[in-house]
Design a protein around this motif. Structure first.
Motif, PDB file in Angstrom:
ATOM      1  N   GLU A 292       0.743  -0.964   0.175  1.00  0.00           N
ATOM      2  CA  GLU A 292      -0.332  -0.182  -0.239  1.00  0.00           C
ATOM      3  C   GLU A 292       0.882   1.633  -0.571  1.00  0.00           C
ATOM      4  O   GLU A 292       0.669   2.022  -0.777  1.00  0.00           O
ATOM      5  CB  GLU A 292      -0.838  -0.144   1.024  1.00  0.00           C
ATOM      6  N   PRO A 293       1.634   1.670   0.742  1.00  0.00           N
ATOM      7  CA  PRO A 293       2.683   2.642   0.188  1.00  0.00           C
ATOM      8  C   PRO A 293       3.239   2.982  -0.568  1.00  0.00           C
ATOM      9  O   PRO A 293       3.585   3.774  -1.049  1.00  0.00           O
ATOM     10  CB  PRO A 293       4.052   2.193   1.711  1.00  0.00           C
ATOM     11  N   LEU A 294       3.454   1.872  -1.615  1.00  0.00           N
ATOM     12  CA  LEU A 294       3.873   1.757  -2.798  1.00  0.00           C
ATOM     13  C   LEU A 294       3.031   2.394  -3.401  1.00  0.00           C
ATOM     14  O   LEU A 294       3.345   3.612  -4.512  1.00  0.00           O
ATOM     15  CB  LEU A 294       4.569   0.656  -3.623  1.00  0.00           C
ATOM     16  N   LEU A 295       1.930   2.214  -2.676  1.00  0.00           N
ATOM     17  CA  LEU A 295       0.949   2.758  -4.548  1.00  0.00           C
ATOM     18  C   LEU A 295       0.245   3.446  -4.134  1.00  0.00           C
ATOM     19  O   LEU A 295       0.020   4.680  -5.234  1.00  0.00           O
ATOM     20  CB  LEU A 295      -0.262   1.616  -3.732  1.00  0.00           C
ATOM     21  N   LEU A 296       0.293   4.330  -2.756  1.00  0.00           N
ATOM     22  CA  LEU A 296      -0.003   5.390  -1.818  1.00  0.00           C
ATOM     23  C   LEU A 296       1.587   6.653  -2.544  1.00  0.00           C
ATOM     24  O   LEU A 296       0.997   7.541  -3.362  1.00  0.00           O
ATOM     25  CB  LEU A 296       0.108   6.454  -0.424  1.00  0.00           C
ATOM     26  N   ALA A 297       2.064   6.131  -2.838  1.00  0.00           N
ATOM     27  CA  ALA A 297       3.517   7.270  -3.100  1.00  0.00           C
ATOM     28  C   ALA A 297       3.754   7.205  -4.465  1.00  0.00           C
ATOM     29  O   ALA A 297       3.959   8.428  -4.779  1.00  0.00           O
ATOM     30  CB  ALA A 297       5.558   6.074  -2.479  1.00  0.00           C
ATOM     31  N   VAL A 298       3.188   6.404  -5.015  1.00  0.00           N
ATOM     32  CA  VAL A 298       3.713   6.260  -6.457  1.00  0.00           C
ATOM     33  C   VAL A 298       1.818   6.745  -7.423  1.00  0.00           C
ATOM     34  O   VAL A 298       1.795   7.565  -8.100  1.00  0.00           O
ATOM     35  CB  VAL A 298       4.068   4.948  -8.148  1.00  0.00           C
ATOM     36  N   PHE A 299       0.673   6.521  -6.584  1.00  0.00           N
ATOM     37  CA  PHE A 299      -0.607   6.955  -7.472  1.00  0.00           C
ATOM     38  C   PHE A 299      -1.666   7.447  -6.778  1.00  0.00           C
ATOM     39  O   PHE A 299      -2.363   8.096  -6.763  1.00  0.00           O
ATOM     40  CB  PHE A 299      -1.578   5.743  -8.087  1.00  0.00           C
ATOM     41  N   ALA A 300      -1.328   8.068  -5.079  1.00  0.00           N
ATOM     42  CA  ALA A 300      -1.916   8.778  -4.608  1.00  0.00           C
ATOM     43  C   ALA A 300      -2.875   7.540  -4.123  1.00  0.00           C
ATOM     44  O   ALA A 300      -3.587   9.262  -3.626  1.00  0.00           O
ATOM     45  CB  ALA A 300      -1.580   9.920  -4.869  1.00  0.00           C
ATOM     46  N   THR A 301      -2.658   6.546  -4.133  1.00  0.00           N
ATOM     47  CA  THR A 301      -4.548   5.933  -4.116  1.00  0.00           C
ATOM     48  C   THR A 301      -4.335   4.206  -4.310  1.00  0.00           C
ATOM     49  O   THR A 301      -3.398   3.611  -4.061  1.00  0.00           O
ATOM     50  CB  THR A 301      -5.510   6.290  -5.054  1.00  0.00           C
ATOM     51  N   ARG A 319       2.133  13.344  -3.379  1.00  0.00           N
ATOM     52  CA  ARG A 319       1.983  12.105  -2.870  1.00  0.00           C
ATOM     53  C   ARG A 319       2.806  12.236  -2.203  1.00  0.00           C
ATOM     54  O   ARG A 319       4.098  12.894  -1.896  1.00  0.00           O
ATOM     55  CB  ARG A 319       2.635  11.443  -4.312  1.00  0.00           C
ATOM     56  N   LEU A 320       2.739  11.035  -1.514  1.00  0.00           N
ATOM     57  CA  LEU A 320       3.140  11.278   0.009  1.00  0.00           C
ATOM     58  C   LEU A 320       4.413   9.978  -0.746  1.00  0.00           C
ATOM     59  O   LEU A 320       4.996   9.702  -1.464  1.00  0.00           O
ATOM     60  CB  LEU A 320       2.731  10.200   1.337  1.00  0.00           C
ATOM     61  N   SER A 321       6.284  10.942   0.308  1.00  0.00           N
ATOM     62  CA  SER A 321       7.088   9.472  -0.219  1.00  0.00           C
ATOM     63  C   SER A 321       6.233   8.735   0.312  1.00  0.00           C
ATOM     64  O   SER A 321       5.798   7.899   1.434  1.00  0.00           O
ATOM     65  CB  SER A 321       8.053  10.389   0.149  1.00  0.00           C
ATOM     66  N   TYR A 322       7.612   7.914   0.104  1.00  0.00           N
ATOM     67  CA  TYR A 322       7.235   5.964   0.640  1.00  0.00           C
ATOM     68  C   TYR A 322       7.140   5.783   2.399  1.00  0.00           C
ATOM     69  O   TYR A 322       6.775   5.453   2.327  1.00  0.00           O
ATOM     70  CB  TYR A 322       8.184   4.953  -0.177  1.00  0.00           C
ATOM     71  N   PRO A 323       8.411   6.609   3.043  1.00  0.00           N
ATOM     72  CA  PRO A 323       8.334   6.383   3.940  1.00  0.00           C
ATOM     73  C   PRO A 323       7.258   6.803   4.958  1.00  0.00           C
ATOM     74  O   PRO A 323       6.831   6.594   6.101  1.00  0.00           O
ATOM     75  CB  PRO A 323       9.366   6.795   4.432  1.00  0.00           C
ATOM     76  N   ALA A 324       6.827   8.587   4.158  1.00  0.00           N
ATOM     77  CA  ALA A 324       5.725   8.800   5.139  1.00  0.00           C
ATOM     78  C   ALA A 324       4.417   7.605   4.548  1.00  0.00           C
ATOM     79  O   ALA A 324       3.582   7.262   5.239  1.00  0.00           O
ATOM     80  CB  ALA A 324       5.798  10.046   4.440  1.00  0.00           C
ATOM     81  N   ALA A 325       4.730   7.479   3.206  1.00  0.00           N
ATOM     82  CA  ALA A 325       3.163   6.292   2.832  1.00  0.00           C
ATOM     83  C   ALA A 325       2.919   5.010   4.200  1.00  0.00           C
ATOM     84  O   ALA A 325       2.503   4.374   4.758  1.00  0.00           O
ATOM     85  CB  ALA A 325       3.378   6.206   1.713  1.00  0.00           C
ATOM     86  N   LEU A 326       4.264   4.794   4.602  1.00  0.00           N
ATOM     87  CA  LEU A 326       4.314   3.202   4.863  1.00  0.00           C
ATOM     88  C   LEU A 326       4.192   3.812   6.378  1.00  0.00           C
ATOM     89  O   LEU A 326       3.743   3.124   7.014  1.00  0.00           O
ATOM     90  CB  LEU A 326       6.318   3.206   5.102  1.00  0.00           C
ATOM     91  N   SER A 327       4.414   5.142   7.253  1.00  0.00           N
ATOM     92  CA  SER A 327       3.916   5.595   8.138  1.00  0.00           C
ATOM     93  C   SER A 327       2.121   5.315   8.566  1.00  0.00           C
ATOM     94  O   SER A 327       2.379   5.058   9.786  1.00  0.00           O
ATOM     95  CB  SER A 327       4.712   6.297   8.732  1.00  0.00           C
ATOM     96  N   ARG A 328       2.396   6.118   7.891  1.00  0.00           N
ATOM     97  CA  ARG A 328       0.387   5.925   7.711  1.00  0.00           C
ATOM     98  C   ARG A 328       0.010   4.427   7.921  1.00  0.00           C
ATOM     99  O   ARG A 328      -0.963   4.487   8.242  1.00  0.00           O
ATOM    100  CB  ARG A 328      -0.454   6.760   6.237  1.00  0.00           C
TER     101      ARG A 328
END
Length: 582
Positions: A292-301, A319-328
């Motif tokens: 999911e963090p990868l999807l958010l970092a690339v597509f924001a969804t 779009r979130l960075s991968y670390p930020a998306a991973l934390s989320r």
């Protein structure tokens, strides 16, 4: 300056600033990295907005002033008139409420007309003249002690008798910032042309009831971008995402490790590790944690969010960075899904639903923004279709996993490998035993197992564990497979060999061309083989012929079990054969 800096300097929240940007009152410059750069002019604009919102100007009025369409003096004159009318209305409402409270009015027995008359009759006291004002304290002077003195109240305003005769004391309270105790002050307006009224918070001796701590102004709470709630849409979007991750997990286990996750009961064995069924859900959450963090970092969804029109970005709208998306995502798993822990996960889901419904920011939303494009009904229909597609994909994965590993022209070794694969898949073969490349049964210690039926007590499905296969080969390619069993043992109950016949058919016939997972020939031949457990049958399809010959005497068929119970002089013989046309 950054948004954090302008938040501090302006005294407004990030949500307020975003709101005013959306309203067109602010236009910060975008830097090359995409972040907003706020200027001193933007700061001054925010301070002006704060001032005029504090003075109860509407956003529409502020926009008119900002555009220069109306002089400030004219706007102030109009606004003062509006405030005066509102103030009078509030005073009248307050006096009527106090009268109702003092008389301990009850809703069921309330004389509404009487209090409507009281509301209409409430009037302001005459403005004090200079002589009357002479003994009053200066504006802003603390009169907390004096105001509680009945004599002070009687001499300066109206006293209890004045109130009884229909007089009015208008009220206002001023709380000193930083003070733990409320102090009531007399405040005299200074502006020219304004009425110099003495407004004192007074009702019996309960002035302190009106003292409240400073709170965020209502306009500041209102001037924010409405947070996305839609708890059920968000829930089902999350469920769709989890279904996608579970599909990925099942595909890995079924197609990669040839493990039938649909038939797991006591546990899942992968090598030397045994996982309980609950761990499958945890493994799906683990996939979610990194995918999911990868999807958010690339597509924001994500798939579910995309269908429901949701988008996750940082507070700058990027779009979130991968670390930020991973934390989320980790916070979602822990605080939203409870890491799949029984009962706790239910509690966390309920808590998240309640907070979302109440507009309380969820734990994973502080450093990210969730926006929703729209709430169109077609998105619900699309979500339902997506769930149906996932269900179909799950079945496809399951069906693909039942396709023999080796296909086409098979060698003897490949046929045995197919049989081992499918017997293990359906849980009909103990992992300690397997067919060797020579056609003999071997245990985990590489010891050959006898095929004498009387020497074993373990059964494969509904029939004996070990069967000898007779293979017909031509140029190293298997063209026929058969097995035979017969007995005259009067103590042995003869069970059906239906499962062995189905496994043999799948291992050999369904490995041939024309018997794919979408083939009707595959369904027909398996249906025939599984329909006659203790009977003769013969069937041909796509160059494959299956034949079963069963002869027995001295047995009685037990109802609903396909088991033959021995009687007098029992005799049983069964031969199953599959041949492939040359």
């Amino acid at each position: 300056m950054t948004i954090k800096e302008i938040e501090t300097l302006s005294g407004m929240t990030r949500a307020n600033i975003r709101f005013y940007e959306a309203e067109g009152l602010l236009s910060p410059v975008r830097e090359e990295n995409g972040y907003r750069d706020y200027s001193e002019e933007d700061l001054e604009t925010l301070k002006k907005i704060r001032l005029f919102r504090t003075l109860q100007f509407s956003l529409a009025q502020i926009k008119v002033l900002q555009s220069g369409d109306e002089p400030l003096s004219q706007a102030l004159e109009t606004h003062l008139q509006e405030l005066s009318r509102e103030h009078q209305d509030l005073d009248r409402a307050g006096e009527t409420c106090r009268a109702m409270r003092e008389e301990k009015a009850e809703f069921n027995t309330l004389d509404a007309q009487r209090y409507l008359d009281v509301y209409e009759q409430v009037v302001r006291l005459p403005v004090a003249n200079d002589k009357e004002m002479a003994g009053l304290p200066d504006p802003g002077e603390d009169v907390s002690a004096k105001i509680m003195d009945p004599e002070f109240r009687k001499d300066t305003i109206a006293g209890e008798e004045g109130l009884a005769e229909g007089g009015k004391v208008s009220a206002a309270s001023q709380i000193s910032e930083g003070s733990k105790e409320a102090s009531v002050r007399l405040t005299l307006p200074k502006a020219d042309g304004m009425n110099s009224e003495l407004e004192i918070l007074s009702h019996e001796n309960r002035i302190a009831d009106y003292a409240k701590t400073l709170e965020q102004p209502s306009w500041m709470r209102d001037d924010t971008v409405e947070p996305v709630r839609a708890p059920w849409r968000r829930f089902f979007a999350r469920q769709l995402d989890l279904a996608v991750y579970e599909l990925c997990l099942n595909a890995i286990l079924m197609l990669g490790f040839h493990i039938n996750t649909e038939s797991i009961s006591s546990g899942l064995q992968i090598g030397t590790l045994t996982f309980s069924v609950a761990w499958l859900s945890v493994l799906a959450l683990a996939i979610m944690l990194f995918v999911e963090p990868l999807l958010l970092a690339v597509f924001a969804t994500t798939p579910g969010k995309w269908i429901m029109g949701f988008r996750v970005t940082d507070n700058e709208g990027y779009r979130l960075s991968y670390p930020a998306a991973l934390s989320r995502t980790w916070t979602v798993l822990w605080r939203g899904c409870g890491l799949g822990i029984p009962l706790y996960s239910i509690y966390r889901s309920w808590k998240s639903y309640r907070d979302c419904s109440d507009g309380v920011p969820l734990d994973w939303e502080y450093d990210a923004e969730l926006t929703q494009k729209d709430e169109s009904v077609w998105r619900i229909a699309a979500l339902v279709c997506a769930f149906l597609l996932l269900y179909g994909a799950e079945n496809l994965v399951s069906m693909e996993a039942t396709i023999p590993r080796y296909r086409g022209d098979l060698t003897a070794e490949e046929f045995y490998a197919n049989y081992n694969q499918l017997a293990s898949w359906y849980g009909l073969l103990d992992s300690a035993y397997s067919l060797g490349s020579d056609g003999h049964w071997w245990n985990s210690a590489d010891v050959a197992v006898t095929t004498e039926i009387n020497s074993i007590t373990v059964y494969l499905g509904s029939g004996p564990y070990f069967l000898d296969f007779d293979l017909t080969e031509k140029d190293g390619v298997v063209t026929g497979v058969s097995f035979h069993y017969e007995t005259t043992d009067s103590t042995l109950y003869v069970q059906s060999y239906q499962e062995q016949m189905v496994l043999t058919t799948m291992s050999f016939a369904c490995a041939q061309k024309g018997f794919g997972i979408f083939s009707t020939a595959r369904r027909r031949i398996l249906n025939v083989v599984s329909s006659y457990p203790q009977e003769n049958f013969h069937y041909s399809c796509n160059g494959i012929t299956v034949d079963c010959q069963v002869e027995y005497s001295g047995y009685m068929m037990l109802p609903y079990e396909n088991v033959l119970a021995p009687g007098e002089a029992p005799s049983y013989s069964m031969t199953f054969t599959i041949t492939k046309d040359a």
